[in-house]
Design a protein around this motif. Structure first.
Motif, PDB file in Angstrom:
ATOM      1  N   CYS A 240      17.454  32.519  31.964  1.00 61.34           N
ATOM      2  CA  CYS A 240      18.762  32.044  31.487  1.00 61.34           C
ATOM      3  C   CYS A 240      19.807  33.148  31.611  1.00 61.34           C
ATOM      4  O   CYS A 240      20.956  32.892  32.021  1.00 61.34           O
ATOM      5  CB  CYS A 240      18.664  31.575  30.040  1.00 61.34           C
ATOM      6  N   PHE A 241      19.438  34.364  31.251  1.00 59.84           N
ATOM      7  CA  PHE A 241      20.379  35.480  31.363  1.00 59.84           C
ATOM      8  C   PHE A 241      20.768  35.709  32.822  1.00 59.84           C
ATOM      9  O   PHE A 241      21.955  35.891  33.136  1.00 59.84           O
ATOM     10  CB  PHE A 241      19.754  36.749  30.776  1.00 59.84           C
ATOM     11  N   GLU A 242      19.788  35.681  33.725  1.00 62.43           N
ATOM     12  CA  GLU A 242      20.078  35.905  35.144  1.00 62.43           C
ATOM     13  C   GLU A 242      20.994  34.820  35.707  1.00 62.43           C
ATOM     14  O   GLU A 242      21.951  35.117  36.433  1.00 62.43           O
ATOM     15  CB  GLU A 242      18.769  35.944  35.938  1.00 62.43           C
ATOM     16  N   MET A 243      20.692  33.564  35.385  1.00 59.86           N
ATOM     17  CA  MET A 243      21.525  32.471  35.889  1.00 59.86           C
ATOM     18  C   MET A 243      22.956  32.573  35.364  1.00 59.86           C
ATOM     19  O   MET A 243      23.924  32.337  36.111  1.00 59.86           O
ATOM     20  CB  MET A 243      20.924  31.119  35.482  1.00 59.86           C
ATOM     21  N   THR A 244      23.066  32.941  34.095  1.00 58.93           N
ATOM     22  CA  THR A 244      24.396  33.044  33.502  1.00 58.93           C
ATOM     23  C   THR A 244      25.179  34.188  34.125  1.00 58.93           C
ATOM     24  O   THR A 244      26.375  34.051  34.437  1.00 58.93           O
ATOM     25  CB  THR A 244      24.286  33.245  31.977  1.00 58.93           C
ATOM     26  N   LEU A 245      24.534  35.317  34.307  1.00 58.05           N
ATOM     27  CA  LEU A 245      25.194  36.468  34.909  1.00 58.05           C
ATOM     28  C   LEU A 245      25.678  36.143  36.318  1.00 58.05           C
ATOM     29  O   LEU A 245      26.821  36.468  36.697  1.00 58.05           O
ATOM     30  CB  LEU A 245      24.237  37.664  34.928  1.00 58.05           C
ATOM     31  N   ASP A 246      24.838  35.489  37.093  1.00 62.43           N
ATOM     32  CA  ASP A 246      25.242  35.108  38.453  1.00 62.43           C
ATOM     33  C   ASP A 246      26.429  34.154  38.430  1.00 62.43           C
ATOM     34  O   ASP A 246      27.360  34.273  39.236  1.00 62.43           O
ATOM     35  CB  ASP A 246      24.062  34.449  39.185  1.00 62.43           C
ATOM     36  N   TYR A 247      26.399  33.218  37.499  1.00 67.42           N
ATOM     37  CA  TYR A 247      27.447  32.196  37.470  1.00 67.42           C
ATOM     38  C   TYR A 247      28.799  32.785  37.070  1.00 67.42           C
ATOM     39  O   TYR A 247      29.834  32.450  37.674  1.00 67.42           O
ATOM     40  CB  TYR A 247      27.065  31.073  36.507  1.00 67.42           C
ATOM     41  N   VAL A 248      28.820  33.646  36.055  1.00 69.00           N
ATOM     42  CA  VAL A 248      30.116  34.177  35.605  1.00 69.00           C
ATOM     43  C   VAL A 248      30.722  35.119  36.636  1.00 69.00           C
ATOM     44  O   VAL A 248      31.926  35.390  36.607  1.00 69.00           O
ATOM     45  CB  VAL A 248      30.005  34.879  34.227  1.00 69.00           C
ATOM     46  N   ARG A 249      29.903  35.621  37.539  1.00 70.03           N
ATOM     47  CA  ARG A 249      30.438  36.429  38.632  1.00 70.03           C
ATOM     48  C   ARG A 249      31.121  35.553  39.688  1.00 70.03           C
ATOM     49  O   ARG A 249      32.070  35.982  40.345  1.00 70.03           O
ATOM     50  CB  ARG A 249      29.324  37.233  39.286  1.00 70.03           C
ATOM     51  N   GLN A 250      30.613  34.330  39.856  1.00 75.49           N
ATOM     52  CA  GLN A 250      31.102  33.452  40.910  1.00 75.49           C
ATOM     53  C   GLN A 250      32.205  32.508  40.443  1.00 75.49           C
ATOM     54  O   GLN A 250      33.028  32.076  41.247  1.00 75.49           O
ATOM     55  CB  GLN A 250      29.936  32.622  41.459  1.00 75.49           C
ATOM     56  N   ARG A 251      32.224  32.184  39.160  1.00 75.37           N
ATOM     57  CA  ARG A 251      33.176  31.220  38.623  1.00 75.37           C
ATOM     58  C   ARG A 251      34.527  31.892  38.375  1.00 75.37           C
ATOM     59  O   ARG A 251      34.606  32.887  37.641  1.00 75.37           O
ATOM     60  CB  ARG A 251      32.622  30.643  37.316  1.00 75.37           C
ATOM     61  N   TYR A 252      35.572  31.371  38.985  1.00 71.55           N
ATOM     62  CA  TYR A 252      36.907  31.968  38.874  1.00 71.55           C
ATOM     63  C   TYR A 252      37.829  31.088  38.034  1.00 71.55           C
ATOM     64  O   TYR A 252      37.814  29.863  38.141  1.00 71.55           O
ATOM     65  CB  TYR A 252      37.514  32.167  40.260  1.00 71.55           C
ATOM     66  N   GLN A 253      38.601  31.738  37.178  1.00 67.25           N
ATOM     67  CA  GLN A 253      39.693  31.101  36.444  1.00 67.25           C
ATOM     68  C   GLN A 253      40.865  32.090  36.382  1.00 67.25           C
ATOM     69  O   GLN A 253      40.639  33.303  36.216  1.00 67.25           O
ATOM     70  CB  GLN A 253      39.264  30.716  35.030  1.00 67.25           C
ATOM     71  N   PHE A 254      42.072  31.579  36.540  1.00 72.57           N
ATOM     72  CA  PHE A 254      43.271  32.415  36.503  1.00 72.57           C
ATOM     73  C   PHE A 254      43.200  33.547  37.520  1.00 72.57           C
ATOM     74  O   PHE A 254      43.652  34.666  37.283  1.00 72.57           O
ATOM     75  CB  PHE A 254      43.499  32.992  35.092  1.00 72.57           C
ATOM     76  N   GLY A 255      42.551  33.261  38.656  1.00 71.45           N
ATOM     77  CA  GLY A 255      42.517  34.212  39.743  1.00 71.45           C
ATOM     78  C   GLY A 255      41.517  35.337  39.601  1.00 71.45           C
ATOM     79  O   GLY A 255      41.546  36.293  40.388  1.00 71.45           O
ATOM     80  N   ARG A 256      40.598  35.242  38.663  1.00 69.93           N
ATOM     81  CA  ARG A 256      39.580  36.302  38.493  1.00 69.93           C
ATOM     82  C   ARG A 256      38.288  35.676  37.995  1.00 69.93           C
ATOM     83  O   ARG A 256      38.285  34.586  37.412  1.00 69.93           O
ATOM     84  CB  ARG A 256      40.077  37.363  37.518  1.00 69.93           C
ATOM     85  N   SER A 257      37.185  36.351  38.225  1.00 66.13           N
ATOM     86  CA  SER A 257      35.898  35.819  37.775  1.00 66.13           C
ATOM     87  C   SER A 257      35.859  35.835  36.254  1.00 66.13           C
ATOM     88  O   SER A 257      36.368  36.777  35.612  1.00 66.13           O
ATOM     89  CB  SER A 257      34.745  36.654  38.333  1.00 66.13           C
ATOM     90  N   ILE A 258      35.248  34.813  35.664  1.00 67.96           N
ATOM     91  CA  ILE A 258      35.213  34.749  34.200  1.00 67.96           C
ATOM     92  C   ILE A 258      34.347  35.865  33.628  1.00 67.96           C
ATOM     93  O   ILE A 258      34.477  36.228  32.457  1.00 67.96           O
ATOM     94  CB  ILE A 258      34.740  33.370  33.701  1.00 67.96           C
ATOM     95  N   GLY A 259      33.470  36.429  34.447  1.00 66.68           N
ATOM     96  CA  GLY A 259      32.662  37.550  33.993  1.00 66.68           C
ATOM     97  C   GLY A 259      33.460  38.810  33.753  1.00 66.68           C
ATOM     98  O   GLY A 259      32.967  39.755  33.131  1.00 66.68           O
TER      99      GLY A 259
END
Length: 366
Positions: A240-259
């Motif tokens: 779960c931690f790995e999937m979440t970390l990967d996702y927040v790196r790829q998911r963008y909002q307001f022109g930047r990754s949410i991570g």
């Protein structure tokens, strides 16, 4: 007495690689969806693990056709099963039921399990299987009679290991399933990758297997189950931690990754620490069990009280930080949450584990 060793050896890492490779090939979103539609229809996956890799025989002595491994190796398999939320009866058959049979001395059934030709289930309710055991089945000259609710993997088991109240106290019997006088009724479960069923006995023929200490055999089986369940929970939390970390790196909002947002960083940093701490607790529990260390009861209680909570937290963060897709069949995040929550309650709640721990170390119960 040897010192604790929390590192993974070469053999353990090779075993991990083999199990992870097989699960990566055979556990897909379609397979997990099928576990919810038809829980009993996944025998091919278990055969691959049980026969091709020999995981069903890990805890069975070599003289009985097993591998003769310890909880350390079994913990590696449990971690990988947790990482994949694999719908297989490893915990219920190859750990809990196997240890009960070992303690009872039923070599005949163990040899069949070692060959991967059968699976077994200890007939205790999942979610309430914490010592002391209160048997709801009676052993009479006419056979076993009684009812046990929510037995995990009973629907696919070919052998039921049944604690029953006899004339002189608790006894341990084996029953062939399906068989005369035995009715297994599947019931809905939060986590359908580990299905549960109600089991009713009405004059069911059985074979008594214990050597006079059925209560001790069941207690040891549940302790081994708690130790290995903690490792499964670490697999769930880590993935779960790995999937979440990967996702927040790829998911963008307001022109930047949410991570890159500070609040998300803090949440994941806290979670990383929790997963690491829980991993140490689970590994120590497996190591103490493997070494027959007198500290095993304390180590198991610590792991049981902490690892389940961490797994649930990791899964909750995974679902929440994935947003809406985390609760759809397009993503497996919700399956990890269901497994984490079901595991947290499977062999007693964290509160019950902390109460047991307090008694073990001489602290007053809250």
């Amino acid at each position: 007495m040897t010192d604790a060793d929390l590192l993974y050896g070469d053999v353990e890492e090779e075993l991990r690689a083999s199990v992870r490779r097989l699960l990566a090939q055979r556990v897909s979103p379609a397979v997990l969806a099928a576990a919810y539609d038809e829980p009993a229809g996944l025998s091919a996956l278990w055969r691959g693990l049980a026969r091709d890799l020999g995981v069903a025989a890990l805890l069975i002595p070599e003289e009985l056709g097993g591998v003769g491994a310890t909880a350390r190796e079994a913990a590696v398999v449990a971690e990988e099963i947790g990482r994949a939320v694999a719908p297989v009866p490893f915990l219920t058959s190859s750990v809990i039921a196997t240890v009960a049979l070992l303690e009872a001395g039923d070599h005949e059934t163990l040899a069949v399990l070692a060959a991967g030709e059968a699976t077994a289930a200890l007939a205790l309710g999942f979610g309430a299987a914490a010592p002391p055991v209160a048997a709801t089945v009676k052993a009479t000259p006419a056979g076993l009679s009684g009812h046990v609710a929510t037995v995990a993997d009973a629907g696919t088991a070919t052998v039921l290991v049944v604690p029953a109240e006899g004339a002189d106290g608790l006894e341990l019997h084996t029953v062939t399933a399906p068989g005369p006088g035995t009715t297994v009724t599947p019931v809905p479960s939060l986590d359908m990758t580990r299905p549960v069923a109600d089991v009713a006995f009405d004059g069911a023929p059985s074979r008594r297997i214990d050597r006079g200490d059925a209560r001790g055999a069941v207690a040891e089986a549940l302790r081994a189950g708690a130790v290995l369940l903690a490792s499964e929970q670490i697999g769930v939390a880590s993935r779960c931690f790995e999937m979440t970390l990967d996702y927040v790196r790829q998911r963008y909002q307001f022109g930047r990754s949410i991570g890159s947002f500070q609040a998300v960083k803090h949440r994941l940093a806290d979670l990383w620490v929790e997963v690491g701490q829980a991993g140490a607790a689970a590994r120590y529990a497996a190591d103490t069990h493997a070494r027959r260390d007198p500290d095993v009861a304390v180590a198991a209680a610590v792991a049981q009280s902490y690892c389940g909570t961490v797994a649930v937290h990791a899964a909750e963060e995974c679902v929440q930080l994935h947003g809406g897709i985390g609760m759809t069949w397009e993503h497996p995040a919700h399956l990890y949450l269901k497994r984490a929550k079901a595991d947290q309650l499977a062999l007693g709640t964290p509160y019950e584990a902390r109460s047991a721990l307090a008694a073990l170390v001489g602290l007053p119960r809250a």
